[in-house]
Design a protein around this motif. Structure first.
Motif, short mmCIF file in Angstrom:
data_model
loop_
_atom_site.label_atom_id
_atom_site.label_comp_id
_atom_site.label_asym_id
_atom_site.label_seq_id
_atom_site.Cartn_x
_atom_site.Cartn_y
_atom_site.Cartn_z
N LEU A 1 2.68 1.58 -3.47
CA LEU A 1 1.79 2.05 -4.53
C LEU A 1 1.38 3.50 -4.31
O LEU A 1 1.25 4.27 -5.25
CB LEU A 1 0.56 1.15 -4.62
N TYR B 1 0.84 -1.20 0.00
CA TYR B 1 0.00 0.00 0.00
C TYR B 1 0.88 1.25 0.00
O TYR B 1 0.66 2.18 -0.78
CB TYR B 1 -0.92 0.01 1.21
N ILE C 1 -3.42 -4.37 -4.79
CA ILE C 1 -2.42 -4.81 -3.81
C ILE C 1 -2.23 -6.32 -3.90
O ILE C 1 -1.10 -6.82 -3.92
CB ILE C 1 -2.84 -4.41 -2.38
N PRO D 1 -3.84 2.08 -4.89
CA PRO D 1 -3.61 1.04 -3.87
C PRO D 1 -4.91 0.47 -3.32
O PRO D 1 -5.24 0.63 -2.15
CB PRO D 1 -2.81 1.79 -2.80
#
Length: 246
Positions: A189, A186, A207, A202
């Protein structure tokens, strides 16, 4: 002793301090909201409707993170005896030391994946690989708290602290690696998201796909063995630490 349930006043105080020091505002969240659709790929009215729906879900996810944090802060604060150095400094100082804005959420997830251990927010840095920053104010107040315990704190509190310490220590030896991977991805991203590219947002799906692709030839997380039900469970666990729309 009156139990504390709201941290709105402390949150405001922290934002005021940030504004005084930097001249800028500290947002309610240290997260970024990503637009779910490309502006060039969707007609105006449809795009607006989708964005409004997404924004509502996003705010709900954000509120859940804050609710969980407030619950953990309250649980810890309300269990601290009055003489504890962590409490004598006041609730504003306590909040600024242990809010998610100033601590490592991944370190917390490693020792308390379900957010159910009263003292885990205090012990996260203790069991983290990088430990406390030795010269930090947070380490100084934590050290004073430990000294106070060792000097003869109330026996029932020592028992609570000791039990939580052992729980966190044992959890640190065998953390939920899938949960930690979700939080790490997370963050990755979020830091590298390309505007207008839905595959970069994310989200739980992105993910999961990123972890599966990344770990095809690695042993960090055996993602192929995880069922959809397990993935859903892990994402719900992660949503206490990061704003996921599950």
């Amino acid at each position: 002793m009156t139990e504390k349930t709201s941290w709105d006043q402390e949150r405001k105080a922290m934002r005021d301090v940030h504004r005084d020091l930097t001249g800028g505002d500290l947002g309610s969240w240290n997260y970024r909201m990503y637009e779910p659709v490309s502006g060039t790929a969707t007609l105006g009215s449809e795009r607006s409707e989708k964005f409004t729906d997404y924004k509502e879900k996003w705010e709900k996810a954000q509120n859940y993170v804050e609710f969980n944090e407030d619950r953990m802060l309250s649980g810890c604060w309300n269990n601290l005896p009055e003489p504890s150095p962590l409490r004598t400094g006041g609730s504003e100082k306590f909040y600024m030391m242990w809010t998610r804005q100033t601590r490592n959420r991944r370190a917390l997830a490693a020792i308390d994946a379900t957010c159910g251990i009263i003292h885990s927010i205090l012990l996260a840095d203790h069991f983290n690989e990088t430990r406390f920053e030795p010269k930090s104010d947070r380490f100084a107040i934590y050290r004073d708290h430990i000294k106070w315990i060792m000097s003869g704190a109330e026996s029932h509190y020592i028992e609570k602290w000791s039990k939580d310490y052992l729980k966190c220590k044992n959890n640190a030896k065998n953390p939920d690696r899938t949960l930690l991977e979700i939080i790490s991805v997370y963050d990755f991203l979020s830091a590298n998201c390309i505007d207008g590219d839905p595959s970069q947002i994310p989200s739980p799906t992105n993910i999961k796909n990123y972890i599966r692709d990344k770990n095809q030839n690695e042993e960090s997380v055996d993602s192929k063995s995880l069922t959809d039900a397990v993935w859903e469970e892990k994402m719900k666990m992660a949503s206490k630490f990061i704003p996921l729309i599950c």
